[in-house]
Design a protein around this motif. Structure first.
Motif, PDB file in Angstrom:
ATOM      1  N   VAL A 101       0.834  -1.196   0.000  1.00 33.25           N
ATOM      2  CA  VAL A 101       0.000   0.000   0.000  1.00 33.25           C
ATOM      3  C   VAL A 101       0.871   1.250   0.000  1.00 33.25           C
ATOM      4  N   HIS A 102       0.589   2.166  -0.926  1.00 31.98           N
ATOM      5  CA  HIS A 102       1.231   3.477  -0.950  1.00 31.98           C
ATOM      6  C   HIS A 102       0.329   4.440  -0.180  1.00 31.98           C
ATOM      7  N   ASP A 103       0.945   5.315   0.596  1.00 33.45           N
ATOM      8  CA  ASP A 103       0.169   6.206   1.436  1.00 33.45           C
ATOM      9  C   ASP A 103       0.917   7.524   1.605  1.00 33.45           C
ATOM     10  N   TYR A 104       0.212   8.626   1.491  1.00 31.59           N
ATOM     11  CA  TYR A 104       0.805   9.917   1.814  1.00 31.59           C
ATOM     12  C   TYR A 104       0.466  10.201   3.269  1.00 31.59           C
ATOM     13  N   ASN A 105       1.506  10.284   4.112  1.00 29.49           N
ATOM     14  CA  ASN A 105       1.278  10.404   5.537  1.00 29.49           C
ATOM     15  C   ASN A 105       2.565  10.892   6.195  1.00 29.49           C
ATOM     16  N   ASP A 106       2.559  10.946   7.512  1.00 28.48           N
ATOM     17  CA  ASP A 106       3.764  11.194   8.294  1.00 28.48           C
ATOM     18  C   ASP A 106       3.848  10.117   9.358  1.00 28.48           C
ATOM     19  N   TYR A 107       4.699   9.141   9.119  1.00 27.47           N
ATOM     20  CA  TYR A 107       4.885   8.039  10.068  1.00 27.47           C
ATOM     21  C   TYR A 107       6.047   8.308  11.013  1.00 27.47           C
ATOM     22  N   GLY A 108       6.547   9.524  11.003  1.00 23.37           N
ATOM     23  CA  GLY A 108       7.653   9.883  11.865  1.00 23.37           C
ATOM     24  C   GLY A 108       8.851  10.394  11.086  1.00 23.37           C
ATOM     25  N   GLY A 109       8.773  10.340   9.777  1.00 23.07           N
ATOM     26  CA  GLY A 109       9.862  10.808   8.939  1.00 23.07           C
ATOM     27  C   GLY A 109       9.484  12.043   8.139  1.00 23.07           C
ATOM     28  N   GLY A 110       8.391  12.685   8.527  1.00 20.11           N
ATOM     29  CA  GLY A 110       7.896  13.851   7.804  1.00 20.11           C
ATOM     30  C   GLY A 110       6.838  13.453   6.788  1.00 20.11           C
ATOM     31  N   ASP A 111       6.062  14.444   6.350  1.00 22.22           N
ATOM     32  CA  ASP A 111       5.037  14.181   5.339  1.00 22.22           C
ATOM     33  C   ASP A 111       5.693  13.650   4.077  1.00 22.22           C
ATOM     34  N   GLY A 112       5.075  12.640   3.495  1.00 26.37           N
ATOM     35  CA  GLY A 112       5.610  12.088   2.259  1.00 26.37           C
ATOM     36  C   GLY A 112       4.920  10.806   1.881  1.00 26.37           C
ATOM     37  N   LEU A 113       5.399  10.216   0.798  1.00 23.53           N
ATOM     38  CA  LEU A 113       4.871   8.939   0.337  1.00 23.53           C
ATOM     39  C   LEU A 113       5.602   7.805   1.043  1.00 23.53           C
ATOM     40  N   TYR A 114       4.824   6.890   1.578  1.00 22.51           N
ATOM     41  CA  TYR A 114       5.361   5.725   2.267  1.00 22.51           C
ATOM     42  C   TYR A 114       4.758   4.476   1.638  1.00 22.51           C
ATOM     43  N   ASN A 115       5.477   3.389   1.745  1.00 21.55           N
ATOM     44  CA  ASN A 115       5.015   2.099   1.262  1.00 21.55           C
ATOM     45  C   ASN A 115       4.936   1.161   2.452  1.00 21.55           C
ATOM     46  N   THR A 116       3.773   0.556   2.665  1.00 27.02           N
ATOM     47  CA  THR A 116       3.629  -0.464   3.695  1.00 27.02           C
ATOM     48  C   THR A 116       3.425  -1.789   2.990  1.00 27.02           C
ATOM     49  N   ILE A 117       4.333  -2.721   3.252  1.00 21.85           N
ATOM     50  CA  ILE A 117       4.329  -4.011   2.592  1.00 21.85           C
ATOM     51  C   ILE A 117       4.171  -5.085   3.662  1.00 21.85           C
ATOM     52  N   GLN A 118       3.317  -6.055   3.379  1.00 22.70           N
ATOM     53  CA  GLN A 118       3.093  -7.154   4.324  1.00 22.70           C
ATOM     54  C   GLN A 118       3.276  -8.476   3.590  1.00 22.70           C
ATOM     55  N   PHE A 119       4.063  -9.357   4.200  1.00 26.92           N
ATOM     56  CA  PHE A 119       4.319 -10.686   3.668  1.00 26.92           C
ATOM     57  C   PHE A 119       3.986 -11.725   4.722  1.00 26.92           C
ATOM     58  N   SER A 120       3.618 -12.905   4.254  1.00 24.64           N
ATOM     59  CA  SER A 120       3.532 -14.057   5.147  1.00 24.64           C
ATOM     60  C   SER A 120       4.570 -15.061   4.672  1.00 24.64           C
ATOM     61  N   PHE A 121       5.073 -15.843   5.604  1.00 22.69           N
ATOM     62  CA  PHE A 121       6.019 -16.899   5.267  1.00 22.69           C
ATOM     63  C   PHE A 121       5.236 -18.187   5.075  1.00 22.69           C
ATOM     64  N   LYS A 122       5.555 -18.908   4.025  1.00 23.88           N
ATOM     65  CA  LYS A 122       4.821 -20.133   3.710  1.00 23.88           C
ATOM     66  C   LYS A 122       5.307 -21.282   4.589  1.00 23.88           C
ATOM     67  N   PRO A 123       4.367 -22.077   5.109  1.00 17.86           N
ATOM     68  CA  PRO A 123       4.762 -23.237   5.917  1.00 17.86           C
ATOM     69  C   PRO A 123       5.475 -24.273   5.047  1.00 17.86           C
ATOM     70  N   ASN A 124       6.293 -25.101   5.684  1.00 14.65           N
ATOM     71  CA  ASN A 124       7.030 -26.102   4.915  1.00 14.65           C
ATOM     72  C   ASN A 124       6.589 -27.538   5.198  1.00 14.65           C
ATOM     73  N   ASN A 125       5.674 -27.720   6.124  1.00 15.86           N
ATOM     74  CA  ASN A 125       5.157 -29.067   6.391  1.00 15.86           C
ATOM     75  C   ASN A 125       3.865 -29.293   5.614  1.00 15.86           C
ATOM     76  N   LYS A 126       3.626 -30.537   5.237  1.00  8.06           N
ATOM     77  CA  LYS A 126       2.435 -30.876   4.454  1.00  8.06           C
ATOM     78  C   LYS A 126       1.137 -30.526   5.171  1.00  8.06           C
ATOM     79  N   ASP A 127       1.168 -30.534   6.509  1.00  5.09           N
ATOM     80  CA  ASP A 127      -0.047 -30.233   7.271  1.00  5.09           C
ATOM     81  C   ASP A 127      -0.233 -28.726   7.495  1.00  5.09           C
ATOM     82  N   GLY A 128       0.597 -27.906   6.829  1.00  4.74           N
ATOM     83  CA  GLY A 128       0.442 -26.463   6.925  1.00  4.74           C
ATOM     84  C   GLY A 128       1.109 -25.842   8.131  1.00  4.74           C
ATOM     85  N   THR A 129       1.982 -26.561   8.794  1.00  5.24           N
ATOM     86  CA  THR A 129       2.699 -26.038   9.955  1.00  5.24           C
ATOM     87  C   THR A 129       4.147 -25.722   9.576  1.00  5.24           C
ATOM     88  N   TYR A 130       4.825 -25.127  10.508  1.00  8.28           N
ATOM     89  CA  TYR A 130       6.202 -24.694  10.306  1.00  8.28           C
ATOM     90  C   TYR A 130       7.129 -25.596  11.117  1.00  8.28           C
TER      91      TYR A 130
END
Length: 126
Positions: free
Chosen positions: A66-95
Motif C-alpha cells: 500500500v502506498h500512502d501519503y502520511n507522516d509516520y515519523g519521517g515527515g510528510d511524504g509517500l510511504y510504502n507499507t508491505i506485508q508478507f507471510s512466510f509459507k509453511p514447509n510441512n504438508k499439514d500447513g505447519t512450520y
C-alpha cells in the motif's frame, strides 16, 4: 504505533478458541512481516528482503503493498507499507522448528540490514 499493534492482537486472540489462541498468536508473530518505508527506499528494501529470504530458504507470499501519503515519523511524504507471510514447509500447513528458527533469524537480520543501509522501518518492530 506500538499501541496499535498491541490493541489489535488481543482482539484476534479473543476471537479464537482457548486451545488455539496460543498458536495463532505465535503464528502471527513468527510467520509474517510488515514494514513501512519511504517510497524512495522501496527498491532497496525489497532487494534486501528478497535476498535475505532467498539466503534463508524461506518462501514468502506478498499479502499487501500500500502506498500512502502520511507522516509516520519521517515527515510528510509517500510511504510504502508491505506485508508478507512466510509459507509453511510441512504438508499439514505447519512450520518445522528449523523453519521457525530461520524466520526468527530473518526478522532480526532484516532489521539489522535496513539499519546498515540507512533505511528506517516506520512500522512497529515485533
Amino acid at each position: 504505533m506500538q499501541g496499535i499493534q498491541s490493541s489489535h492482537a488481543p482482539q484476534t486472540l479473543q476471537a479464537a478458541p482457548e486451545a488455539s489462541s496460543r498458536s495463532i498468536g505465535a503464528n502471527r508473530h513468527d510467520t509474517g512481516v510488515q514494514f513501512t518505508v519511504k517510497i524512495e527506499d522501496y527498491r532497496q528494501t525489497m532487494q534486501i528482503f528478497n535476498d535475505l529470504a532467498r539466503s534463508k530458504d524461506i518462501e514468502v507470499k506478498q499479502e499487501s503493498d500500500v502506498h500512502d501519503y502520511n507522516d509516520y515519523g519521517g515527515g510528510d511524504g509517500l510511504y510504502n507499507t508491505i506485508q508478507f507471510s512466510f509459507k509453511p514447509n510441512n504438508k499439514d500447513g505447519t512450520y518445522s522448528p528449523a523453519l521457525q528458527m530461520r524466520i526468527s533469524d530473518f526478522h532480526r537480520e532484516f532489521q539489522e540490514q535496513l539499519r546498515e543501509a540507512g533505511i528506517r522501518n516506520y512500522a512497529p518492530e515485533e
